[in-house]
Scaffold this motif. Structure first.
Motif, PDB file in Angstrom:
ATOM      1  N   GLY A 133       0.774  -1.197   0.066  1.00 11.83           N
ATOM      2  CA  GLY A 133      -0.160   0.001   0.125  1.00 11.83           C
ATOM      3  C   GLY A 133       0.927   1.307   0.004  1.00 11.83           C
ATOM      4  N   ASP A 134       2.074   1.252   0.886  1.00  9.48           N
ATOM      5  CA  ASP A 134       2.953   2.055   0.751  1.00  9.48           C
ATOM      6  C   ASP A 134       4.092   1.680  -0.498  1.00  9.48           C
ATOM      7  N   SER A 135       4.856   2.680  -0.945  1.00  8.91           N
ATOM      8  CA  SER A 135       5.842   2.020  -2.114  1.00  8.91           C
ATOM      9  C   SER A 135       6.692   1.071  -1.682  1.00  8.91           C
ATOM     10  N   HIS A 136       7.044   0.091  -2.672  1.00  8.57           N
ATOM     11  CA  HIS A 136       7.965  -0.929  -2.193  1.00  8.57           C
ATOM     12  C   HIS A 136       9.471  -0.052  -1.508  1.00  8.57           C
ATOM     13  N   GLU A 137       9.885   0.736  -2.115  1.00  9.66           N
ATOM     14  CA  GLU A 137      11.225   1.729  -1.477  1.00  9.66           C
ATOM     15  C   GLU A 137      10.972   1.937  -0.060  1.00  9.66           C
ATOM     16  N   ARG A 138       9.804   2.639   0.142  1.00 12.09           N
ATOM     17  CA  ARG A 138       9.440   3.030   1.525  1.00 12.09           C
ATOM     18  C   ARG A 138       9.418   1.868   2.603  1.00 12.09           C
ATOM     19  N   GLU A 139       8.885   0.912   2.104  1.00 16.40           N
ATOM     20  CA  GLU A 139       8.470  -0.295   3.129  1.00 16.40           C
ATOM     21  C   GLU A 139       9.849  -1.122   3.288  1.00 16.40           C
ATOM     22  N   THR A 140      10.598  -1.241   2.059  1.00 15.66           N
ATOM     23  CA  THR A 140      11.942  -1.746   2.333  1.00 15.66           C
ATOM     24  C   THR A 140      12.882  -1.007   3.392  1.00 15.66           C
ATOM     25  N   LEU A 141      12.901   0.337   3.048  1.00 16.89           N
ATOM     26  CA  LEU A 141      13.926   1.139   4.071  1.00 16.89           C
ATOM     27  C   LEU A 141      13.043   1.247   5.580  1.00 16.89           C
ATOM     28  N   PHE A 142      11.796   1.543   5.763  1.00 16.43           N
ATOM     29  CA  PHE A 142      11.319   1.888   6.907  1.00 16.43           C
ATOM     30  C   PHE A 142      10.398   0.527   7.537  1.00 16.43           C
ATOM     31  N   GLY A 143      10.377  -0.336   6.623  1.00 16.03           N
ATOM     32  CA  GLY A 143       9.430  -1.554   7.292  1.00 16.03           C
ATOM     33  C   GLY A 143       7.902  -1.173   6.919  1.00 16.03           C
ATOM     34  N   GLY A 144       7.176  -2.408   6.863  1.00 15.58           N
ATOM     35  CA  GLY A 144       5.925  -2.033   6.474  1.00 15.58           C
ATOM     36  C   GLY A 144       5.278  -3.710   6.559  1.00 15.58           C
ATOM     37  N   ASN A 145       3.928  -3.743   6.342  1.00 14.88           N
ATOM     38  CA  ASN A 145       3.216  -5.043   6.636  1.00 14.88           C
ATOM     39  C   ASN A 145       3.725  -5.977   5.447  1.00 14.88           C
ATOM     40  N   THR A 146       3.535  -5.552   4.324  1.00 15.88           N
ATOM     41  CA  THR A 146       3.741  -6.377   3.138  1.00 15.88           C
ATOM     42  C   THR A 146       5.505  -6.980   3.375  1.00 15.88           C
ATOM     43  N   GLN A 147       6.175  -6.008   3.601  1.00 19.64           N
ATOM     44  CA  GLN A 147       7.632  -6.371   3.581  1.00 19.64           C
ATOM     45  C   GLN A 147       7.780  -7.292   4.748  1.00 19.64           C
ATOM     46  N   HIS A 148       7.168  -7.315   5.838  1.00 20.26           N
ATOM     47  CA  HIS A 148       7.093  -8.214   6.861  1.00 20.26           C
ATOM     48  C   HIS A 148       6.870  -9.608   6.565  1.00 20.26           C
ATOM     49  N   ILE A 149       5.699  -9.484   5.727  1.00 20.32           N
ATOM     50  CA  ILE A 149       5.048 -10.817   5.304  1.00 20.32           C
ATOM     51  C   ILE A 149       6.288 -11.623   4.260  1.00 20.32           C
ATOM     52  N   VAL A 150       6.852 -10.631   3.416  1.00 23.35           N
ATOM     53  CA  VAL A 150       7.911 -11.227   2.443  1.00 23.35           C
ATOM     54  C   VAL A 150       9.261 -11.745   3.211  1.00 23.35           C
ATOM     55  N   ASP A 151       9.447 -11.229   4.134  1.00 20.00           N
ATOM     56  CA  ASP A 151      10.575 -11.448   5.052  1.00 20.00           C
ATOM     57  C   ASP A 151      10.337 -12.869   5.851  1.00 20.00           C
ATOM     58  N   HIS A 152       9.097 -12.829   6.301  1.00 18.54           N
ATOM     59  CA  HIS A 152       8.920 -13.681   7.375  1.00 18.54           C
ATOM     60  C   HIS A 152       7.817 -14.867   7.324  1.00 18.54           C
ATOM     61  N   SER A 153       7.331 -14.833   6.298  1.00 17.70           N
ATOM     62  CA  SER A 153       6.197 -15.699   5.956  1.00 17.70           C
ATOM     63  C   SER A 153       6.807 -17.291   5.673  1.00 17.70           C
ATOM     64  N   GLU A 154       5.915 -18.309   6.383  1.00 16.98           N
ATOM     65  CA  GLU A 154       6.418 -19.627   6.133  1.00 16.98           C
ATOM     66  C   GLU A 154       5.467 -20.466   5.347  1.00 16.98           C
ATOM     67  N   MET A 155       4.446 -19.839   5.077  1.00 17.30           N
ATOM     68  CA  MET A 155       3.265 -20.037   4.125  1.00 17.30           C
ATOM     69  C   MET A 155       3.259 -19.464   2.607  1.00 17.30           C
ATOM     70  N   ALA A 156       2.734 -20.194   1.763  1.00 10.60           N
ATOM     71  CA  ALA A 156       2.464 -19.383   0.495  1.00 10.60           C
ATOM     72  C   ALA A 156       1.549 -18.194   0.461  1.00 10.60           C
ATOM     73  N   VAL A 157       1.908 -17.142  -0.161  1.00  7.33           N
ATOM     74  CA  VAL A 157       1.255 -16.049  -0.142  1.00  7.33           C
ATOM     75  C   VAL A 157       0.822 -15.471  -1.710  1.00  7.33           C
ATOM     76  N   LEU A 158      -0.540 -15.419  -1.831  1.00  5.44           N
ATOM     77  CA  LEU A 158      -1.007 -14.932  -3.016  1.00  5.44           C
ATOM     78  C   LEU A 158      -0.938 -13.252  -2.957  1.00  5.44           C
ATOM     79  N   PHE A 159      -0.150 -12.741  -3.595  1.00  6.99           N
ATOM     80  CA  PHE A 159      -0.144 -11.192  -3.440  1.00  6.99           C
ATOM     81  C   PHE A 159      -0.684 -10.499  -4.641  1.00  6.99           C
ATOM     82  N   SER A 160      -1.510  -9.286  -4.587  1.00  7.80           N
ATOM     83  CA  SER A 160      -1.853  -8.660  -5.605  1.00  7.80           C
ATOM     84  C   SER A 160      -1.351  -7.033  -5.266  1.00  7.80           C
ATOM     85  N   HIS A 161      -1.112  -6.449  -6.324  1.00 11.81           N
ATOM     86  CA  HIS A 161      -0.575  -4.882  -6.137  1.00 11.81           C
ATOM     87  C   HIS A 161      -1.655  -3.886  -7.088  1.00 11.81           C
TER      88      HIS A 161
END
Length: 284
Positions: A256-284
């Motif tokens: 919902g925030d930009s990829h760059e902002r979430e990568t630098l400052f953290g965000g819900n999507t980036q946390h899921i990308v980094d820590h999910s142990e289940m398959a995630v079906l993403f849409s942007h």
């Protein structure tokens, strides 16, 4: 209905796991998997900015092409063996059973994804490996440049027997969540169990979790509403709740925030990308 799944590969050791996830989804929908090997152009592998005599350049290009041909043939043989192991029909498309085929594309993987990913139902990619700096650009290209849902496949703890049977939907009323819900309907319709997860907050103007339930009901889908409490972060609580439900697939909107902002400052999507142990079906 899921009919075509794209699996881009490039010989980084992640292809087997992604194909296993794609196969589990394909078996549920009798879908076809297009394994697309992204082969670098020989000229892109030459030293940049260094003058090379023409005869030496020709020799180097020939050698690079020969090595690429050998790698391609090896990947084809590996795919045939893996297809048999995963019970996939190789190089056949009947629409009555899960199948897989191999194609070769020259160029950067991100460009191949942009070109081939727009006319498929799902793009399956590996969960990015931060330690090895692999997969981030692949996930980003699939999410931001294809317009299609992207299945992020984590390293499995064991055999992947099924995918899309127990689906959890992350809902916060945002446009990204709405797009994820709409694009993932073919998967959701075929699920045995569907749960909509919410922490009570809503980014949308006036939407409610009951509205989501009514929308799914209109499509003949019976969904459970699960409200979770945010303890540390929304993303961490979301993953914990989905795991407690034994969900095999999490559906959610991405960045919902930009990829760059979430990568630098953290965000819900980036946390899921980094820590999910289940398959995630993403849409942007």
């Amino acid at each position: 209905m899921i009919r075509k799944i794209l699996v881009p590969v490039r010989g980084d050791g992640k292809g087997d796991n992604v194909l296993a996830h794609a196969a589990a989804l394909a078996h549920r929908h009798n879908a076809h998997i297009d394994v697309s090997h992204c082969r670098p152009k020989p000229e892109d592998l030459l030293p940049f900015g260094i003058p090379i005599p023409s005869f030496m350049k020709a020799q180097m290009l020939e050698q690079v092409s020969s090595i690429a041909d050998m790698e391609e043939e090896g990947l084809k043989q590996e795919l045939e063996a893996l297809a048999a192991k995963l019970n996939l029909s190789y190089d056949q498309t009947s629409g009555k059973s899960a199948s897989v085929s191999f194609s070769e594309e020259a160029g950067r993987q991100v460009d191949v994804i942009k070109r081939r990913g727009r006319l498929v139902d799902v793009i399956a990619v590996a969960k990015p490996d931060v330690d090895r700096n692999l997969g981030t650009n692949t996930l980003k290209a699939a999410l931001f440049h294809s317009g299609r849902p992207v299945l992020m496949c984590p390293d499995p703890k064991g055999p992947i027997s099924t995918l899309g049977a127990n689906v959890a939907i992350a809902w916060n009323g945002s446009a990204e969540a709405a797009r994820a819900l709409g694009q993932s309907m073919p998967v959701i319709r075929h699920a045995d169990t569907v749960s909509v997860l919410t922490n009570g907050s809503d980014a949308g103007p006036g939407t409610t979790i009951e509205d989501v339930q009514d929308y799914l009901s209109a499509h003949g889908i019976s969904a459970n509403i699960v409200q979770f409490e945010t303890v540390i972060s929304v993303a961490e609580s979301l993953l914990k709740q989905a795991a407690q439900l034994d969900a095999d697939t999490l559906v959610m909107g991405a960045y919902g925030d930009s990829h760059e902002r979430e990568t630098l400052f953290g965000g819900n999507t980036q946390h899921i990308v980094d820590h999910s142990e289940m398959a995630v079906l993403f849409s942007h």
